[in-house]
Design a protein around this motif. Structure first.
Motif, PDB file in Angstrom:
ATOM      1  N   MET A 224       0.841  -1.186   0.000  1.00 21.47           N
ATOM      2  CA  MET A 224       0.000   0.000   0.000  1.00 21.47           C
ATOM      3  C   MET A 224       0.878   1.238   0.000  1.00 21.47           C
ATOM      4  N   GLN A 225       0.302   2.384  -0.382  1.00 19.19           N
ATOM      5  CA  GLN A 225       1.026   3.653  -0.414  1.00 19.19           C
ATOM      6  C   GLN A 225       0.749   4.405   0.882  1.00 19.19           C
ATOM      7  N   TYR A 226       1.807   4.697   1.630  1.00 20.96           N
ATOM      8  CA  TYR A 226       1.662   5.338   2.928  1.00 20.96           C
ATOM      9  C   TYR A 226       1.651   6.859   2.842  1.00 20.96           C
ATOM     10  N   TYR A 227       2.171   7.410   1.754  1.00 23.90           N
ATOM     11  CA  TYR A 227       2.167   8.864   1.620  1.00 23.90           C
ATOM     12  C   TYR A 227       2.278   9.240   0.151  1.00 23.90           C
ATOM     13  N   ASN A 228       1.943  10.501  -0.139  1.00 21.61           N
ATOM     14  CA  ASN A 228       2.116  11.038  -1.485  1.00 21.61           C
ATOM     15  C   ASN A 228       2.706  12.446  -1.367  1.00 21.61           C
ATOM     16  N   GLN A 229       2.694  13.190  -2.450  1.00 17.85           N
ATOM     17  CA  GLN A 229       3.329  14.515  -2.450  1.00 17.85           C
ATOM     18  C   GLN A 229       2.605  15.523  -1.568  1.00 17.85           C
ATOM     19  N   ASP A 230       1.390  15.182  -1.119  1.00 16.26           N
ATOM     20  CA  ASP A 230       0.622  16.100  -0.268  1.00 16.26           C
ATOM     21  C   ASP A 230       0.642  15.699   1.204  1.00 16.26           C
ATOM     22  N   THR A 231       1.337  14.612   1.547  1.00 10.40           N
ATOM     23  CA  THR A 231       1.331  14.100   2.912  1.00 10.40           C
ATOM     24  C   THR A 231       2.358  14.822   3.776  1.00 10.40           C
ATOM     25  N   TYR A 232       1.936  15.210   4.984  1.00 10.68           N
ATOM     26  CA  TYR A 232       2.838  15.827   5.943  1.00 10.68           C
ATOM     27  C   TYR A 232       3.192  14.834   7.053  1.00 10.68           C
ATOM     28  N   ILE A 233       4.398  14.978   7.589  1.00  9.01           N
ATOM     29  CA  ILE A 233       4.793  14.290   8.814  1.00  9.01           C
ATOM     30  C   ILE A 233       5.246  15.342   9.809  1.00  9.01           C
ATOM     31  N   TYR A 234       5.292  14.949  11.067  1.00  2.46           N
ATOM     32  CA  TYR A 234       5.845  15.815  12.111  1.00  2.46           C
ATOM     33  C   TYR A 234       7.288  15.396  12.328  1.00  2.46           C
TER      34      TYR A 234
ATOM     35  N   ASN B 172      -3.423  16.435   7.479  1.00  2.00           N
ATOM     36  CA  ASN B 172      -3.546  15.384   6.473  1.00  2.00           C
ATOM     37  C   ASN B 172      -5.008  15.008   6.206  1.00  2.00           C
ATOM     38  N   ASN B 173      -5.933  15.743   6.853  1.00  3.77           N
ATOM     39  CA  ASN B 173      -7.369  15.516   6.652  1.00  3.77           C
ATOM     40  C   ASN B 173      -7.750  14.069   6.964  1.00  3.77           C
ATOM     41  N   LEU B 174      -7.275  13.578   8.110  1.00  4.29           N
ATOM     42  CA  LEU B 174      -7.553  12.209   8.540  1.00  4.29           C
ATOM     43  C   LEU B 174      -8.425  12.226   9.792  1.00  4.29           C
ATOM     44  N   ARG B 175      -9.433  11.392   9.812  1.00  3.11           N
ATOM     45  CA  ARG B 175     -10.277  11.258  10.999  1.00  3.11           C
ATOM     46  C   ARG B 175     -10.050   9.913  11.687  1.00  3.11           C
ATOM     47  N   SER B 176      -9.858   8.862  10.895  1.00  2.54           N
ATOM     48  CA  SER B 176      -9.492   7.543  11.412  1.00  2.54           C
ATOM     49  C   SER B 176      -8.149   7.189  10.790  1.00  2.54           C
ATOM     50  N   ALA B 177      -7.176   6.846  11.626  1.00  4.28           N
ATOM     51  CA  ALA B 177      -5.838   6.630  11.077  1.00  4.28           C
ATOM     52  C   ALA B 177      -4.981   5.832  12.045  1.00  4.28           C
ATOM     53  N   TYR B 178      -3.917   5.272  11.496  1.00  6.01           N
ATOM     54  CA  TYR B 178      -2.856   4.669  12.290  1.00  6.01           C
ATOM     55  C   TYR B 178      -1.757   5.711  12.418  1.00  6.01           C
ATOM     56  N   ILE B 179      -1.184   5.855  13.613  1.00 10.35           N
ATOM     57  CA  ILE B 179      -0.186   6.873  13.892  1.00 10.35           C
ATOM     58  C   ILE B 179       1.112   6.196  14.310  1.00 10.35           C
TER      59      ILE B 179
ATOM     60  N   ALA C 154       4.239   9.962  11.824  1.00  8.22           N
ATOM     61  CA  ALA C 154       3.515   9.833  10.563  1.00  8.22           C
ATOM     62  C   ALA C 154       2.132   9.262  10.843  1.00  8.22           C
ATOM     63  N   ALA C 155       1.224   9.446   9.902  1.00  9.23           N
ATOM     64  CA  ALA C 155      -0.133   8.919  10.042  1.00  9.23           C
ATOM     65  C   ALA C 155      -0.684   8.577   8.669  1.00  9.23           C
ATOM     66  N   TRP C 156      -1.444   7.489   8.614  1.00 10.33           N
ATOM     67  CA  TRP C 156      -2.070   7.102   7.354  1.00 10.33           C
ATOM     68  C   TRP C 156      -3.316   6.270   7.642  1.00 10.33           C
ATOM     69  N   GLU C 157      -4.180   6.184   6.659  1.00 11.42           N
ATOM     70  CA  GLU C 157      -5.367   5.343   6.791  1.00 11.42           C
ATOM     71  C   GLU C 157      -4.942   3.885   6.701  1.00 11.42           C
ATOM     72  N   TRP C 158      -5.392   3.076   7.658  1.00 15.32           N
ATOM     73  CA  TRP C 158      -4.972   1.671   7.713  1.00 15.32           C
ATOM     74  C   TRP C 158      -6.042   0.871   8.423  1.00 15.32           C
ATOM     75  N   GLY C 159      -6.624  -0.075   7.726  1.00 10.06           N
ATOM     76  CA  GLY C 159      -7.596  -0.961   8.341  1.00 10.06           C
ATOM     77  C   GLY C 159      -6.918  -1.926   9.298  1.00 10.06           C
ATOM     78  N   PRO C 160      -7.681  -2.829   9.929  1.00  9.53           N
ATOM     79  CA  PRO C 160      -7.070  -3.817  10.825  1.00  9.53           C
ATOM     80  C   PRO C 160      -5.914  -4.540  10.137  1.00  9.53           C
TER      81      PRO C 160
END
Length: 296
Positions: free
Chosen positions: A1-11, A91-98, A121-127
């Motif tokens: 899966m793709q964890y980030y793209n050119q618009d993704t921010y990290i701290y 990153n406009n995320l409401r449910s995410a893995y951090i 970092a944070a991204w959308e990730w199901g179980p």
């Protein structure tokens, strides 16, 4: 899966930066020796808004992991939690893995780090293991010896043997691996804790060869509230084979039932097991559909 793209921010070290612009220190101990510590948290979209589950416990464990390997840690948990929420927002995320990661600076010597950096970092990730019942096998690869390594620390390099065990299980057609400790007893899965059900009780391995999972502790607290007896004891492979049912738990995997172990299928219907009840209660807890704040 793709964890980030050119618009993704990290701290990263106090700033929000594009993931594509972060850069990598090619002379760091974390890259060469696995000298780093990390955590995994989940944010859930609840009727109270986006909420990170047990954030304080996770960042406290991150600090303990760094202390265990003499990796400098100079961040305030409250600030990191605040930044984690801000990271979700940018990153406009409401449910995410951090994923917070503490990593060392440049150093090719086998000596303790003098400085360290933090990334979140944070991204959308199901179980992590999906939602279907699992087929697991007993691995030939053992957990690290607790006398040679602080297995209660969530340290980057430690997960190499988890990768080997999990990958080998998948190559054999299974979903996950169960790993033994140095004493020959079942310890846990590659990155999840194990519970088995037998005679209306839950059993789980003690912490001597087992990672002290926050989800594991949450399961035990839920069981206490539900008057379900949980026994911590050493489990043999035969104990797992002869159980009525079993499940794995972890922040990434949440609560996931096991269908079979080493080709032996559990006869009890998962939906009627204690594990399934815990799975439903856990989901209500993280989504804040029930108030367990006094209990947990």
């Amino acid at each position: 899966m793709q964890y980030y793209n050119q618009d993704t921010y990290i701290y990263l070290d106090g700033n929000f930066v594009k993931a594509t612009d972060a850069g990598i220190d090619l002379f760091g101990q974390s890259l060469h020796y696995g000298y780093g510590a990390f955590e995994g948290l989940r944010a859930y979209s609840t009727h109270h808004g986006t909420r990170i589950f047990k954030a304080e416990e996770h960042f406290a464990r991150l600090q303990r992991s760094c202390d265990a390997i003499d990796l400098p840690y100079h961040w305030n948990a409250s600030v990191l939690i605040e930044k984690s929420y801000a990271l979700l927002e940018v990153n406009n995320l409401r449910s995410a893995y951090i994923r917070p990661l503490v990593f060392s600076g440049s150093n090719m010597h086998l000596t303790s780090a003098k400085d360290a950096h933090i990334m979140i970092a944070a991204w959308e990730w199901g179980p992590y293991l999906g939602q279907n019942l699992l087929r697991v096998c007993t691995s030939k690869i053992q957990r690290p010896n607790p006398k040679s390594f602080r297995i209660e620390a969530k340290v980057s390099g430690q997960y190499i043997n988890a990768i080997l065990a999990s990958s080998d299980a998948i190559k054999q057609g299974f979903d996950e691996a169960l790993m033994l400790g140095q004493d020959g007893y079942i310890a846990q899965a590659s990155s999840e804790n194990l519970f088995i059900e037998k005679d209306f009780k839950l059993y789980t391995p003690p912490l001597d060869h087992v990672f002290p999972g926050i989800t594991r502790q949450t399961v035990m607290e839920l069981c206490k509230n539900l008057n379900i007896e949980v026994v911590e004891k050493k489990l043999t492979v035969q104990d797992v084979h002869e159980a009525n049912s079993a499940f794995l738990c972890g922040t990434a995997a949440e609560i996931i039932g096991i269908k079979e172990v080493d080709g032996i299928t559990y006869r009890e219907d998962w939906e009627h097991t204690i594990g399934a009840s815990i799975q439903r209660k856990y989901k209500k807890l993280v989504l804040e559909e029930e108030n367990y704040e006094v209990i947990i």
